[in-house]
Structure formats: C-alpha cells, structure tokens
Design a protein around this motif. Structure first.
Motif, PDB file in Angstrom:
ATOM      1  N   UNK A  89     -27.019  -3.910  12.021  1.00  0.00           N
ATOM      2  CA  UNK A  89     -26.936  -5.366  12.101  1.00  0.00           C
ATOM      3  C   UNK A  89     -25.961  -5.993  11.121  1.00  0.00           C
ATOM      4  N   UNK A  90     -25.229  -5.190  10.360  1.00  0.00           N
ATOM      5  CA  UNK A  90     -24.311  -5.718   9.343  1.00  0.00           C
ATOM      6  C   UNK A  90     -23.065  -6.334   9.979  1.00  0.00           C
ATOM      7  N   UNK A  91     -22.475  -7.277   9.261  1.00  0.00           N
ATOM      8  CA  UNK A  91     -21.150  -7.781   9.638  1.00  0.00           C
ATOM      9  C   UNK A  91     -20.114  -6.944   8.884  1.00  0.00           C
ATOM     10  N   UNK A  92     -19.067  -6.520   9.598  1.00  0.00           N
ATOM     11  CA  UNK A  92     -18.117  -5.565   9.038  1.00  0.00           C
ATOM     12  C   UNK A  92     -16.694  -6.096   9.171  1.00  0.00           C
ATOM     13  N   UNK A  93     -15.990  -6.237   8.039  1.00  0.00           N
ATOM     14  CA  UNK A  93     -14.574  -6.605   8.056  1.00  0.00           C
ATOM     15  C   UNK A  93     -13.761  -5.382   8.467  1.00  0.00           C
ATOM     16  N   UNK A  94     -12.943  -5.552   9.493  1.00  0.00           N
ATOM     17  CA  UNK A  94     -12.222  -4.419  10.072  1.00  0.00           C
ATOM     18  C   UNK A  94     -10.813  -4.844  10.473  1.00  0.00           C
ATOM     19  N   UNK A  95      -9.810  -4.056  10.054  1.00  0.00           N
ATOM     20  CA  UNK A  95      -8.433  -4.378  10.411  1.00  0.00           C
ATOM     21  C   UNK A  95      -8.166  -3.994  11.860  1.00  0.00           C
ATOM     22  N   UNK A  96      -7.605  -4.925  12.605  1.00  0.00           N
ATOM     23  CA  UNK A  96      -7.328  -4.682  14.019  1.00  0.00           C
ATOM     24  C   UNK A  96      -6.109  -3.775  14.179  1.00  0.00           C
ATOM     25  N   UNK A  97      -6.055  -3.082  15.310  1.00  0.00           N
ATOM     26  CA  UNK A  97      -4.916  -2.225  15.616  1.00  0.00           C
ATOM     27  C   UNK A  97      -4.891  -0.945  14.805  1.00  0.00           C
ATOM     28  N   UNK A  98      -6.060  -0.486  14.327  1.00  0.00           N
ATOM     29  CA  UNK A  98      -6.120   0.692  13.473  1.00  0.00           C
ATOM     30  C   UNK A  98      -7.100   1.722  14.037  1.00  0.00           C
ATOM     31  N   UNK A  99      -6.981   2.959  13.571  1.00  0.00           N
ATOM     32  CA  UNK A  99      -7.957   3.989  13.930  1.00  0.00           C
ATOM     33  C   UNK A  99      -9.321   3.625  13.361  1.00  0.00           C
ATOM     34  N   UNK A 100      -9.332   2.859  12.270  1.00  0.00           N
ATOM     35  CA  UNK A 100     -10.574   2.439  11.630  1.00  0.00           C
ATOM     36  C   UNK A 100     -11.485   1.716  12.615  1.00  0.00           C
ATOM     37  N   UNK A 101     -10.887   0.884  13.447  1.00  0.00           N
ATOM     38  CA  UNK A 101     -11.619   0.095  14.434  1.00  0.00           C
ATOM     39  C   UNK A 101     -12.369   1.013  15.408  1.00  0.00           C
ATOM     40  N   UNK A 102     -11.697   2.055  15.872  1.00  0.00           N
ATOM     41  CA  UNK A 102     -12.288   2.981  16.835  1.00  0.00           C
ATOM     42  C   UNK A 102     -13.333   3.871  16.172  1.00  0.00           C
ATOM     43  N   UNK A 103     -13.038   4.355  14.960  1.00  0.00           N
ATOM     44  CA  UNK A 103     -13.995   5.206  14.248  1.00  0.00           C
ATOM     45  C   UNK A 103     -15.298   4.466  13.968  1.00  0.00           C
TER      46      UNK A 103
END
Length: 338
Positions: free
Chosen positions: A143-157
C-alpha cells in the motif's frame, strides 16, 4: 499503448542506424570535442560542482574518451539527459556516447540498436525509506506510495517485485533524480526506489542522511555501462577499450602517480602494450600510441576514479563489492591488451 511503444522503439532504432553511418570518430575529431550524455545530476556519478564543472564516476569515462581521442580531457560537452530523453539523444546523433547509469538489457541492445561497450558499475535496485516509517523489509511496503523514475528498468522491476510478493503500491512518477529527492523529502511518497548506488548518492546530499535507511532487498541485476550506436564499430571499439584501459590499469598497478614513469617502459609486456612503449595497439584503433596513457591520466585508473567519486571515504560511502577486481573477488575484468 503497445503499438506506440513498438513505434517508438522502431523510430529510435532508425535514428540510430542513420547516425551510425556518419563515423563518430571522424565527427568527434573534426568537431574538436566529445558530446557525452550524462544524467541531469546525481552527485558522485555526474553533477556540476559549485563552479559549473562536471564531476563524477560517469563523467570520468567521458573525460577519458576525450583524452584518448582528442588529447584533451576537458574537450567534452556534457549533455544532461533524463530516463526518457537519453536514448533519443544518442540515436539522433545529438550525443556521441551515453555514460548515464544506464542498465544493459536485451531490448536496449537488440531492439533499440545500441551497443553497450562494457559494464562500469554492477548494481541492483533497492529501496530507501524514512527511518520513522518503521519498515525493515521491502516486503512490508504493501500500500506504499513509491517515487519512481519513468522510462527506466526500475519501473518494470518494481511492478514485478510487488506482483510476485502479492502486495500493492501507488506509483508517484518523476522525471529526474532532483525531482525524486524533492518529492520524497516533502513526503509525497513513502519510498524512493532506484539503483542502490543512486540511493546512496542521493541520501548523501540530505541534511540528515541518518534519518533514512536503505532496505536490505536488492531486487534486480543492473549492469550499468556506457553505450554507443549500433553499426559504428570503430567508435564502439574506442569507447570500449578506453574503459578497459582504466580497468586494466588498476589490475596492472598503473596509477596517475606512476604512469609517466611506467610509460617509459617496464618489465611487464602488457603494461608496455597498454601504455604504448611497444606494440601497435593504438594504430589498430586509429589512434596514436599514447591514447590509453592519456585516458588513464585524465582521472586515474578505475580504482582511483571509484575512490575519488563514490568510494568509502566519500559522503556516498560505497564499498567496491561486485565492482572489485576479479583478483579481489569482484566481477571487474578486462580482456587482455594483446
């Protein structure tokens, strides 16, 4: 959505193929400077200092290539790019190479038509949370809110990790590390996730770094390295072997302090080939015999660059870990200079 992604990849690949035909080595020499794509600002990796001079671990690779090709480590135009803009900048020819904590993946290599010339940092994705959140594992982030950079592998992982652990999250999309830092510190998200090295670098800039913790989970493999366009093999060789020169120099004991003395000749034939006192390796690259010596002198060998910018004696405080030489139990390894 799927169609637009495919068209986007095809467009980038087409741009890359066209730009590669030009011959980047000749372009850089004619221009008299290297156009190097870097992040918009990540302390320790690539960021301008108080005087506007770019410094960092990735910046050092750009400067080494400029020194090898142009004889001047300062002959670099640093072009800030985001996760979204970096690939278009490279494919279009706006930049000659990208040295921006970018993960080597199958689709980026094969589909987007880029050539990763090596790995300069073995990383993995992690999570940073405020200590006050009272969380000790990423599996407690339901349920956490997560800051995530778009257009990165981080988003998919991130999506894969939460799905496989049957927990949910609310993404807070951001474009740059600076924006992520601002949003995270303002409480707009509970968690910031990116490469663990990036989290350490970001935390080091906080007013109270001790108020934030990196959770123990590393949820991915993130081999980060410089990349160029497919099809321009001469340029790819130059960037690849410049990075290899920095790595080999550390293994062979060549440092910024002793390189002048060692370049006159040693009893180690590989050192001599590396530094140009024997053999014709520079000629094979289309460069002169001292290309690698200049690249190493620009900022030191790999170990020196690591220690000065992100090592344990810096505020970022990263241990070598997987990025130790193979002789010290790490993954760092250059093919032989032969």
């Amino acid at each position: 959505m799927k169609k637009s992604v495919i068209l986007g990849a095809a467009t980038i690949a087409g741009l890359a193929a066209g730009a590669a035909m030009a011959g980047t080595v000749d372009d850089v020499k004619a221009r008299g400077k290297l156009n190097c794509g870097v992040t918009t600002g990540l302390v320790g990796f690539a960021a301008p200092d108080a005087n506007g001079e770019w410094k960092g671990f990735d910046v050092a690779v750009c400067r080494a290539v400029a020194a090898a090709v142009l004889g001047d480590a300062s002959a670099v135009e640093f072009v800030p790019t985001t996760g979204k803009t970096r690939f278009t900048a490279l494919a279009s020819g706006e930049i000659d190479m990208l040295a921006r904590n970018t993960t080597w993946t199958f689709s980026r290599d094969v589909d987007l038509k880029f050539e990763f010339v090596g790995v300069n940092y073995y990383d993995g994705q992690g999570f940073m949370v405020p200590k006050a959140l009272g969380v000790s594992s990423a599996k407690e982030l339901d349920g956490a809110t997560v800051c995530i950079q778009t257009g990165t592998t981080t988003e998919l992982n991130l999506a894969d990790f939460f799905r496989s652990n049957n927990i949910s999250y609310e993404p807070v999309p951001i474009e740059t590390n600076a924006e992520a830092q601002q949003q995270y510190l303002a409480g707009a998200c509970d968690v910031y996730t990116t490469d663990a090295s990036g989290l350490a670098a970001t935390r080091a800039t906080f007013e109270n770094p001790g108020d934030h913790v990196l959770l123990p989970e590393i949820i991915s493999k993130e081999p980060l390295g410089p990349l160029v366009r497919h099809g321009d093999h001469e340029w790819g060789d130059v960037v690849r072997w410049t990075l290899n020169a920095m790595v080999s120099a550390e293994e062979l004991g060549v440092t910024s302090a002793n390189i002048d003395e060692m370049s006159a000749g040693t009893d180690n034939p590989e050192v001599n080939r590396l530094l140009g006192s024997e053999g014709t390796l520079g000629e094979m690259l289309g460069l002169d015999a001292q290309w690698a010596m200049r690249a190493i002198k620009a900022g030191g060998n790999y170990g020196e660059v690591f220690a000065q910018n992100i090592g344990e004696e810096t505020p970022i405080g990263l241990a070598r870990g997987l990025n130790a030489q193979w002789t010290d139990g790490g993954l760092l390894y250059s093919p032989p200079f032969r």
